[in-house]
Write an enzyme that holds these catalytic residues in place. Sequence first.
Site, PDB file in Angstrom:
ATOM      1  N   TYR A   1      -2.210  -1.504  10.395  1.00  0.00           N
ATOM      2  CA  TYR A   1      -2.183  -1.597   8.932  1.00  0.00           C
ATOM      3  C   TYR A   1      -0.890  -1.044   8.338  1.00  0.00           C
ATOM      4  O   TYR A   1      -0.211  -1.722   7.560  1.00  0.00           O
ATOM      5  CB  TYR A   1      -3.393  -0.881   8.334  1.00  0.00           C
ATOM      6  CG  TYR A   1      -3.508  -1.063   6.843  1.00  0.00           C
ATOM      7  CD1 TYR A   1      -4.026  -2.235   6.310  1.00  0.00           C
ATOM      8  CD2 TYR A   1      -3.085  -0.073   5.961  1.00  0.00           C
ATOM      9  CE1 TYR A   1      -4.123  -2.419   4.935  1.00  0.00           C
ATOM     10  CE2 TYR A   1      -3.176  -0.243   4.588  1.00  0.00           C
ATOM     11  CZ  TYR A   1      -3.699  -1.418   4.085  1.00  0.00           C
ATOM     12  OH  TYR A   1      -3.774  -1.592   2.718  1.00  0.00           O
TER      13      TYR A   1
ATOM     14  N   SER B   1       0.858  -1.188   0.000  1.00  0.00           N
ATOM     15  CA  SER B   1       0.000   0.000   0.000  1.00  0.00           C
ATOM     16  C   SER B   1       0.891   1.234   0.000  1.00  0.00           C
ATOM     17  O   SER B   1       2.053   1.163   0.421  1.00  0.00           O
ATOM     18  CB  SER B   1      -0.899  -0.005   1.245  1.00  0.00           C
ATOM     19  OG  SER B   1      -1.563   1.236   1.394  1.00  0.00           O
TER      20      SER B   1
END
Length: 318
Positions: free
Chosen positions: A175, A163
């Site tokens: 995350y 990401s």
Amino acid sequence: MCLPLLLGILLWAALWWLRDRQSLPTSNAFVFITGCDSGIGRLLALRLDQRGFRVLASCLTPSGAEDLRQVASSHLQTTLLDVTDLQSVERATKWVKTQVGEAGLFGLVNNAGVAGIMGPTPWLTQDDFHRVLNVNTLGPIGVTLALLPLLQQAQGRVVNITSVLGRLAANSGGYCVSKFGLEAFSDSLRRDMAPFGVRVSIVEPGFFRTPMTNLESLEEALQACWVRLPPATQAHYGEAFLTKYLKVQRCIMNLICDPDLTKVSRCLEHALTARHPRTHYSPGWDAKLLWLPASYLPASLVDAVFTWVLPKPAQAVC
């Protein structure tokens, strides 16, 4: 002086463009994809199936596997896989071996992932981080290590989906930590496997609308996190903080999230089919124009922006 420089730049760009578009004959090559129940994994499995790949799609749930089989060709095969379960990884590895035989595994796409709780760090527990790291970092590492012999056999490709938040920690929680970790693993793996003919690419999407980024699910997780906080911590932040935090999160997701997942799948397909795959791909306008440029700015400037955007706790020290 300027004209030769301009011509040199144009020539370099043209050569790069031609080199980037050279592809390999990959029909009937075996590709194993994790997390194909929905979203990017499901889309990629179907697109590769249409292109003639022998897709080995792993799903977390039987219903996800069945739904995928109903819309795919007979060449696509599915199996169940929980990347956090060692025995599940071992079963999937044995299954892949029986499918590919002497051909080996040409492609591995580590797609399975979870968002976890995206909230202030003091609200979280160690278990909150473990749950995300187990899926997003340790899971792909375990699957990759298990399948490396088959990838070496075919001199294949590993494509890890990280990401842009693996380049810039724009929110708290596990995350970003998990994606930073997967980026580091991918970089070291790329160098270690180069002598064996295995290529490793990283795809760093911006914000896209997937089941993982479902706004209602993210908000429910954050509200559940708030409820379990000790009264003293709730008083420290104040209920208005939660309301404003959710409002900022909702605004960012609604403004930035792109519904077109083909932008991601095209990068994944290029990483698998190009004669000269790139080391990094960054699909999404926000990745190219916002997050990646911001990752090169001074940390003090980035901190100042986020401090201005995010709400302040009720008892914050000024």
